[in-house]
Each structure stands twice: as structure tokens, then as C-alpha cells.
Design a protein around this motif. Structure first.
Motif, PDB file in Angstrom:
ATOM      1  N   ASN A   7      74.946  61.127  73.591  1.00 20.10           N
ATOM      2  CA  ASN A   7      73.690  61.273  73.127  1.00 20.10           C
ATOM      3  C   ASN A   7      72.767  60.226  73.988  1.00 20.10           C
ATOM      4  O   ASN A   7      73.278  59.522  74.797  1.00 20.10           O
ATOM      5  CB  ASN A   7      73.420  61.043  71.647  1.00 20.10           C
ATOM      6  CG  ASN A   7      73.333  59.490  71.317  1.00 20.10           C
ATOM      7  OD1 ASN A   7      73.866  58.720  72.180  1.00 20.10           O
ATOM      8  ND2 ASN A   7      72.983  59.204  70.032  1.00 20.10           N
ATOM      9  N   ASP A   8      71.568  60.103  73.629  1.00 19.68           N
ATOM     10  CA  ASP A   8      70.592  59.296  74.264  1.00 19.68           C
ATOM     11  C   ASP A   8      70.045  58.159  73.519  1.00 19.68           C
ATOM     12  O   ASP A   8      69.123  57.259  73.776  1.00 19.68           O
ATOM     13  CB  ASP A   8      69.701  60.050  75.332  1.00 19.68           C
ATOM     14  CG  ASP A   8      68.461  60.339  74.503  1.00 19.68           C
ATOM     15  OD1 ASP A   8      68.320  60.439  73.455  1.00 19.68           O
ATOM     16  OD2 ASP A   8      67.315  60.693  75.388  1.00 19.68           O
ATOM     17  N   ASP A   9      70.409  58.364  72.091  1.00 24.77           N
ATOM     18  CA  ASP A   9      69.761  57.340  71.132  1.00 24.77           C
ATOM     19  C   ASP A   9      70.594  56.279  70.734  1.00 24.77           C
ATOM     20  O   ASP A   9      69.919  55.552  70.006  1.00 24.77           O
ATOM     21  CB  ASP A   9      69.528  58.275  69.785  1.00 24.77           C
ATOM     22  CG  ASP A   9      68.525  59.347  70.208  1.00 24.77           C
ATOM     23  OD1 ASP A   9      67.433  59.343  70.621  1.00 24.77           O
ATOM     24  OD2 ASP A   9      68.889  60.746  69.817  1.00 24.77           O
ATOM     25  N   GLY A  10      71.726  56.049  71.070  1.00 32.18           N
ATOM     26  CA  GLY A  10      72.815  55.155  71.173  1.00 32.18           C
ATOM     27  C   GLY A  10      73.765  55.695  70.160  1.00 32.18           C
ATOM     28  O   GLY A  10      73.664  56.483  69.361  1.00 32.18           O
ATOM     29  N   TRP A  38      68.288  55.054  74.965  1.00 32.06           N
ATOM     30  CA  TRP A  38      68.131  55.377  76.218  1.00 32.06           C
ATOM     31  C   TRP A  38      67.097  56.704  76.392  1.00 32.06           C
ATOM     32  O   TRP A  38      67.109  57.338  77.463  1.00 32.06           O
ATOM     33  CB  TRP A  38      69.290  55.694  77.211  1.00 32.06           C
ATOM     34  CG  TRP A  38      69.979  54.429  77.564  1.00 32.06           C
ATOM     35  CD1 TRP A  38      70.814  53.664  76.915  1.00 32.06           C
ATOM     36  CD2 TRP A  38      69.827  53.834  79.192  1.00 32.06           C
ATOM     37  NE1 TRP A  38      71.578  52.745  77.831  1.00 32.06           N
ATOM     38  CE2 TRP A  38      70.858  52.905  78.853  1.00 32.06           C
ATOM     39  CE3 TRP A  38      69.280  54.175  80.317  1.00 32.06           C
ATOM     40  CZ2 TRP A  38      71.147  51.952  79.899  1.00 32.06           C
ATOM     41  CZ3 TRP A  38      69.377  53.380  81.235  1.00 32.06           C
ATOM     42  CH2 TRP A  38      70.530  52.411  81.211  1.00 32.06           C
ATOM     43  N   SER A  39      66.471  56.977  75.189  1.00 32.43           N
ATOM     44  CA  SER A  39      65.569  58.027  75.311  1.00 32.43           C
ATOM     45  C   SER A  39      64.443  58.056  76.468  1.00 32.43           C
ATOM     46  O   SER A  39      63.875  56.927  76.847  1.00 32.43           O
ATOM     47  CB  SER A  39      64.879  58.013  73.826  1.00 32.43           C
ATOM     48  OG  SER A  39      65.755  58.333  73.003  1.00 32.43           O
ATOM     49  N   ALA A  40      64.172  59.126  77.019  1.00 36.77           N
ATOM     50  CA  ALA A  40      63.093  59.428  77.927  1.00 36.77           C
ATOM     51  C   ALA A  40      63.687  58.456  79.284  1.00 36.77           C
ATOM     52  O   ALA A  40      62.907  57.876  80.112  1.00 36.77           O
ATOM     53  CB  ALA A  40      61.914  59.052  77.664  1.00 36.77           C
ATOM     54  N   ILE A  94      72.625  64.955  68.546  1.00 30.88           N
ATOM     55  CA  ILE A  94      71.431  65.601  68.469  1.00 30.88           C
ATOM     56  C   ILE A  94      69.987  64.931  68.361  1.00 30.88           C
ATOM     57  O   ILE A  94      70.034  63.764  67.586  1.00 30.88           O
ATOM     58  CB  ILE A  94      71.495  66.246  66.825  1.00 30.88           C
ATOM     59  CG1 ILE A  94      72.745  67.166  66.850  1.00 30.88           C
ATOM     60  CG2 ILE A  94      70.072  66.870  66.666  1.00 30.88           C
ATOM     61  CD1 ILE A  94      73.123  67.608  65.345  1.00 30.88           C
ATOM     62  N   ASN A  95      69.404  65.065  69.480  1.00 25.52           N
ATOM     63  CA  ASN A  95      68.126  64.263  69.365  1.00 25.52           C
ATOM     64  C   ASN A  95      66.995  64.495  68.232  1.00 25.52           C
ATOM     65  O   ASN A  95      66.928  65.478  67.634  1.00 25.52           O
ATOM     66  CB  ASN A  95      67.338  64.487  70.752  1.00 25.52           C
ATOM     67  CG  ASN A  95      66.470  63.528  71.325  1.00 25.52           C
ATOM     68  OD1 ASN A  95      66.925  62.434  71.492  1.00 25.52           O
ATOM     69  ND2 ASN A  95      65.105  63.819  71.451  1.00 25.52           N
ATOM     70  N   PRO A  96      66.497  63.340  67.716  1.00 26.15           N
ATOM     71  CA  PRO A  96      65.580  63.664  66.666  1.00 26.15           C
ATOM     72  C   PRO A  96      64.420  64.186  66.922  1.00 26.15           C
ATOM     73  O   PRO A  96      63.612  64.836  66.077  1.00 26.15           O
ATOM     74  CB  PRO A  96      65.188  62.233  66.195  1.00 26.15           C
ATOM     75  CG  PRO A  96      65.676  61.439  67.601  1.00 26.15           C
ATOM     76  CD  PRO A  96      66.778  61.852  68.386  1.00 26.15           C
ATOM     77  N   GLY A 108      67.062  61.919  78.186  1.00 30.53           N
ATOM     78  CA  GLY A 108      68.651  61.363  78.437  1.00 30.53           C
ATOM     79  C   GLY A 108      69.473  62.329  77.630  1.00 30.53           C
ATOM     80  O   GLY A 108      70.692  62.692  77.966  1.00 30.53           O
ATOM     81  N   THR A 109      68.920  63.043  76.498  1.00 32.32           N
ATOM     82  CA  THR A 109      69.731  64.086  76.010  1.00 32.32           C
ATOM     83  C   THR A 109      70.258  65.174  76.982  1.00 32.32           C
ATOM     84  O   THR A 109      71.512  65.507  77.195  1.00 32.32           O
ATOM     85  CB  THR A 109      69.227  64.788  74.799  1.00 32.32           C
ATOM     86  OG1 THR A 109      68.610  63.655  74.184  1.00 32.32           O
ATOM     87  CG2 THR A 109      70.075  65.553  73.997  1.00 32.32           C
ATOM     88  N   VAL A 110      69.081  65.593  77.673  1.00 30.95           N
ATOM     89  CA  VAL A 110      69.609  66.838  78.655  1.00 30.95           C
ATOM     90  C   VAL A 110      70.312  66.376  79.851  1.00 30.95           C
ATOM     91  O   VAL A 110      70.948  67.042  80.204  1.00 30.95           O
ATOM     92  CB  VAL A 110      68.084  67.665  78.685  1.00 30.95           C
ATOM     93  CG1 VAL A 110      68.316  68.740  79.909  1.00 30.95           C
ATOM     94  CG2 VAL A 110      67.490  67.942  77.545  1.00 30.95           C
TER      95      VAL A 110
END
Ligand code: MN
Length: 254
Positions: A7-10, A38-40, A94-96, A108-110
């Protein structure tokens, strides 16, 4: 079946745990994610410093690997051999918040799913279209079950080469979903605004602020599907060539 979940949220984000638990219904899961948010952060390859990997334990007792690298670094490290056992599929999320339209190169998710494609594996990014003003713990259960269904489909049907799926799920109960739609990228309207301030020493600094971006509600698009209560599944490719621009430009005098 061996599924890499990232994921990108940690690594401690609740969306990652919900995704890992859903993927365990299909196969063996290895969790490998960044140790912080690491979002965006976009599609990153860290090359100017070493990357560390350490073992952590998630809220349900699951073992996971965490790195100080980006989401795409996590996938690259895993595929390059930090994870010894062969991986069949990479699922990110799952990104929020939803990742639609132009979000995909920021996300970061994609971009973690893009890294899977670069490594020659199918990649799936899963994001939840949660209400903008939502406070408290999000319910990831619908998105997790959607992720499981999409992963099962991908494993059964096989994705075309170099294609990843960008999946966005409405914030609804599973029985309230209208269904699944294969969509194209829609348009995102960013409402960024410059917030210029001065630090205590009088030096200027800046925030890119403004309001949350909105989507253009158009039929056939990712955002259009979400607004109508459907799961949006957008096949993406890393070839960003604007083919429709090529013919005209070839006629320019070079
Ligand atoms: Mn995120």
C-alpha cells in the motif's frame, strides 16, 4: 497462489490489513509495504540511498515486511529477491480515498501496481471512495471483498500483458453495490491553492493547499461509475503515448 500485498499509507494502515485478510482467502499472502505514509508520492525508484527492510507485526498478529522506501520500491525489492518465494500477483491498497482520473500518476497505491507490471506481474490497485467529510474508522469490508473478487477474476482470466487494474469501490454495503463496470479514466478537477507563509525567521515557505479535488461525473468513466454506485475497474497501461496527437505532429516541418 502467492499474493504480494502492499500500500502507500504505511504498513500499519487498516486498509492494508483488510486487504491482506481478504487475499488470504485466495492464497498465500506476503505483506511488504512502506513503514510510513507515502500517499501522493508518485512512481518512485529510490537510487540515492540504501533501503532498509524490517519485520513488523500487524494488528491481527500477521507478520509483515516494512521498508523505508516508497510503495513502488517495496514491490521492486520483493520481486528482485527480498521475498524468496515466487510471486503471482501484486495487490495494492486499500487506499482510504479514491484514485481516479489524473490521480493515477500521483498515487502511491496505483504506482505500486505499475511497478508490478514493470516486474512482469499482474497488478491491482484498490481504493475506497469514502465520504470527503468522514471522520473515524472507515469500513473496508466491502472494498476488501471486491478486491478478492477482482483478484480471483484476474487469476482465472489472466490480464493482458503490461496491464494493471485501477479499482475504485463506492462507500456502500456489499449488497448496495450496483455491480462492476469496466471504465476509462475520467477527469479530475484539482482545486489546489497556494498557501504562502513566513517562517519564524521571516523566510517564505509554501503549502500546496486548497480543497479536496472533485471528479467530472461522466458516463463510462471511473468517477461516473462510483457516483452511480458501481465498482469501477479501469485497465491502465504505462504507455502514455498520445497516439491521436502523432499523425498531426508528423506533418509538422521538423
Ligand atoms: Mn494513500
Amino acid at each position: 497462489m502467492h499474493i504480494l500485498v502492499t500500500n502507500d499509507d504505511g504498513v500499519q494502515a487498516p486498509g492494508l490489513l483488510a486487504l491482506a485478510q481478504a487475499m488470504r482467502q485466495i492464497g498465500k499472502v506476503t505483506i511488504f509495504a512502506p513503514d510510513r505514509n507515502w500517499s501522493a508520492s508518485g512512481h518512485v525508484k529510490t537510487m540515492d540511498r540504501p533501503l532498509r527492510v524490517h519485520e513488523v507485526t500487524l494488528a491481527d498478529g500477521s507478520p509483515a515486511l516494512a521498508t523505508d522506501g516508497a510503495p513502488s520500491d517495496s514491490v521492486a525489492l520483493a520481486l528482485l529477491g527480498v521475498v524468496k518465494e515466487k510471486i503471482d500477483l501484486v495487490v495494492s491498497g486499500i487506499n482510504p480515498h479514491e484514485n481516479i482520473g489524473h490521480d493515477v500518476t500521483y498515487s502511491g497505491t496505483v504506482t505500486a501496481a505499475m511497478e508490478a507490471v514493470i516486474g512482469g506481474l499482474p497488478g491491482i490497485a484498490v481504493s475506497l471512495h469514502s465520504p470527503e467529510d468522514f471522520h473515524g474508522a472507515l469500513d473496508y469490508s466491502t472494498a476488501a471483498q471486491v478486491a478478492r473478487r477482482v483478484a480471483e477474476k484476474v487469476l482465472a482470466e489472466g490480464l493482458p500483458e503490461r496491464v494493471l487494474l485501477n479499482v475504485n469501490v463506492p462507500y456502500l454495503k456489499e449488497n448496495e453495490l450496483k455491480g462492476f463496470l469496466v471504465t476509462r479514466q475520467g477527469l479530475r478537477l484539482y482545486r489546489d491553492a497556494l498557501d504562502a507563509r513566513k517562517d519564524p525567521r521571516g523566510k517564505p515557505y509554501y503549502w500546496i493547499g486548497g480543497e479536496f479535488p472533485i471528479g467530472v461525473d461522466e458516463e463510462g468513466t471511473d468517477y461516473g461509475a462510483l457516483k452511480a454506485g458501481y465498482v469501477s475497474i479501469t485497465p491502465l497501461q504505462l504507455d502514455l503515448t498520445a497516439r491521436q496527437a502523432m499523425e498531426g505532429m508528423k506533418k509538422w516541418e521538423w
